[in-house]
Design an enzyme around this catalytic site. Structure first.
Site, short mmCIF file in Angstrom:
data_model
loop_
_atom_site.label_atom_id
_atom_site.label_comp_id
_atom_site.label_asym_id
_atom_site.label_seq_id
_atom_site.Cartn_x
_atom_site.Cartn_y
_atom_site.Cartn_z
N ASP A 41 0.85 -1.19 0.00
CA ASP A 41 0.00 0.00 0.00
C ASP A 41 0.89 1.25 0.00
O ASP A 41 1.86 1.31 -0.76
CB ASP A 41 -0.95 -0.04 1.20
CG ASP A 41 -2.12 0.94 1.08
OD1 ASP A 41 -3.13 0.58 0.45
OD2 ASP A 41 -2.01 2.06 1.60
N TYR B 264 -3.80 11.07 1.21
CA TYR B 264 -4.25 10.86 -0.16
C TYR B 264 -4.26 12.18 -0.93
O TYR B 264 -3.83 12.25 -2.09
CB TYR B 264 -5.64 10.22 -0.18
CG TYR B 264 -5.60 8.75 0.12
CD1 TYR B 264 -5.70 7.80 -0.88
CD2 TYR B 264 -5.46 8.29 1.43
CE1 TYR B 264 -5.65 6.44 -0.62
CE2 TYR B 264 -5.41 6.94 1.72
CZ TYR B 264 -5.51 6.01 0.69
OH TYR B 264 -5.44 4.68 0.97
N HIS C 74 -4.44 -7.89 0.00
CA HIS C 74 -3.79 -6.60 0.18
C HIS C 74 -3.01 -6.49 1.49
O HIS C 74 -1.94 -5.89 1.51
CB HIS C 74 -4.87 -5.51 0.12
CG HIS C 74 -4.33 -4.12 0.12
ND1 HIS C 74 -3.65 -3.59 -0.95
CD2 HIS C 74 -4.37 -3.14 1.06
CE1 HIS C 74 -3.30 -2.34 -0.67
NE2 HIS C 74 -3.72 -2.04 0.54
#
Length: 478
Positions: free
Chosen positions: A247, A397, A454
């Site tokens: 990630d 983000y 993930h």
């Protein structure tokens, strides 16, 4: 005029000029050629730079406190009572019939999770679990950085211990690595026949996540994080080290390799970020389904990548709504999550469902307890809750995705350090080795993992540990 009367003199002067100019020109062209050839082979790196993320202006005088301070996670009756009160006052909207997890976290199952959280989950006990590894804090570029640092309890004589920095992502935390740490620091004790490779593991919290202080200034991205983590490793006394991540951790550690390749002995990732697209990629996608061998794709690449539109566009659109919110207006959505533990749990745990296995979308309970325990899942949620870090974690983000990804500094820099890639089958997106080579110029291992998604270290710690060890062993033999 005088040249007409003394032609020989002119001829002599001209030849003298040539005698000087021609060698000079040849020397200049040769020098340019040598410079061009050298520049072709020179590895381009990310500029390290510097930063200040503390509150207000950077102090003009005084050196930053570089001490490493022991840290311990604590809780209180007041903190737990406040949590219980909020859990008891939660409101729910009944799910649509047969909705499972297609509309997000199913509220019928959410009631069960909250009931367990309120009546059975023991936060004090989990705090003890979190404190079983040594925690530290240090101040870098004006903000407090939290990390755990675990050394092997026993090292055979003559065996070198490899420092390994492991970086989490969103919505994870340093806690993701608690099951893999003992496998890496004491492999023989845990049934891994990898006794020739032993690690000491450093797991920092990304600034703005968990117990690392949130940046007070705008612009804190993965490059700034990479620089801070290099400074952390240097402060701990390491000159060379391995780095690993998934990630955001994958992008941060990749930036670390681009920034100081002389310090990164090897890079291991379980998610590959590639911003470069273009005609070459388009041709590869078009031909890959029919003649994969022609564009360097394997049968497994084809199985994981096609049908392309379904797996790489529709699936990503379905799973990336959160990303658009967090990359544009994170503070707005974050207000509610920071105020409601139930909302926070739904928002975070939904990712641990579908990002672990895409088929869990069809299950009423999201398949969560088939891979993790509720204690594990809620402990990760609690790290966000007790630190009020959900908003600052979401801002990461916006800081990273508000620019054209093709124009960022790291998009123009390749990765030349030895690289290992673990490709888990349930990862959000699959990146074939042929595509990864566009960025990673020195891939030592590329493994099609048999299972897992993930949150690799959290879900399949043994598989990931074995792959890291295999990679490091090969690098050490180079």
């Amino acid at each position: 005029m005088w040249q007409e009367f003394f032609p020989n003199a002119w001829s002599f002067e001209y030849s003298q000029k040539n005698a000087v100019l021609v060698p000079a020109a040849a020397l200049g062209v040769g020098g340019m050629l040598v410079f061009w050839l050298r520049s072709r082979h020179k590895i381009k790196t990310l500029e390290m730079g510097d930063g200040w993320w503390g509150s207000g202006e950077r102090p003009l005088k005084g050196k930053e406190d570089e001490s490493i301070r022991p840290f311990k996670i604590e809780t209180s009756d007041k903190e737990i009572e406040d949590l219980h009160r909020r859990l008891e006052q939660a409101r729910y909207t009944p799910p649509l019939e047969g909705a499972a997890f297609h509309y997000g976290f199913n509220s019928s199952y959410l009631r069960k999770v909250v009931a367990y959280w309120r009546n059975q989950f023991d936060w004090r006990k989990q705090v003890e679990v979190l404190n079983k590894y040594p925690h530290f804090q240090t101040t870098i570029e004006g903000i407090v950085i939290h990390f755990i640092h675990v050394k092997p309890s026993y090292v055979p004589h003559g065996r070198a211990v490899q420092p390994l920095l492991m970086v989490h992502g969103w919505p994870g935390s340093f806690y993701e690595f608690y099951k893999i740490i003992p496998l890496l620091t004491e492999p023989a004790r845990h049934g891994l026949n990898e006794g020739d490779v032993v690690f000491e593991v450093i797991c920092p919290s990304i600034p703005g996540y968990g117990f690392s202080e949130a940046p007070h200034q705008k612009g804190f991205d993965t490059i700034a994080t990479a620089r801070i983590f290099h400074k952390l490793m240097n402060r701990l006394g390491f000159k060379q080290y391995y780095v690993q991540g998934g990630d955001w951790g994958s992008r941060i550690t990749t930036n670390m390799a681009q920034m100081l390749p002389q310090s990164v002995k090897g890079l291991h990732v379980n998610l590959v970020f590639i911003n470069r697209q273009g005609l070459r990629r388009m041709i590869s996608v078009m031909l890959g389904a029919y003649v994969p061998w022609l564009v360097g794709l394997t049968r497994e690449d084809v199985r994981r990548t096609y049908p392309f539109i379904q797996k790489n566009i529709y699936a990503l659109l379905r799973e990336s709504g959160y990303l658009h919110i967090q990359a544009t207006k994170p503070d707005t959505a974050g207000c509610g999550l920071n105020d409601s533990p139930v909302g926070l749990a739904a928002y975070i745990l939904e990712k641990f469902s579908t990002w672990t296995d895409k088929s869990f979308l069809h299950k009423d309970d999201g398949g969560l307890e088939s891979k993790y325990s509720l204690d594990e899942l809620l402990t990760n949620v609690m790290i966000y809750w007790v630190t009020s870090s959900i908003v600052s974690s979401m801002r990461f983000y916006k800081e990273n995705l508000s620019k054209d990804p093709r124009l960022t500094a790291d998009a123009r820099v390749g990765v030349y350090v030895p690289t290992g890639i673990a490709a888990f089958p349930q990862e959000i997106v699959h990146t074939p080795r042929a595509w990864a080579k566009q960025i990673f110029k020195n891939i030592i291992t590329y493994t099609y993992m048999p299972r897992g998604g993930h949150f690799a270290a959290f879900e399949e710690p043994k598989l990931l540990a074995q792959d890291i060890m295999q990679f490091v062993r090969k690098v050490e033999q180079l």
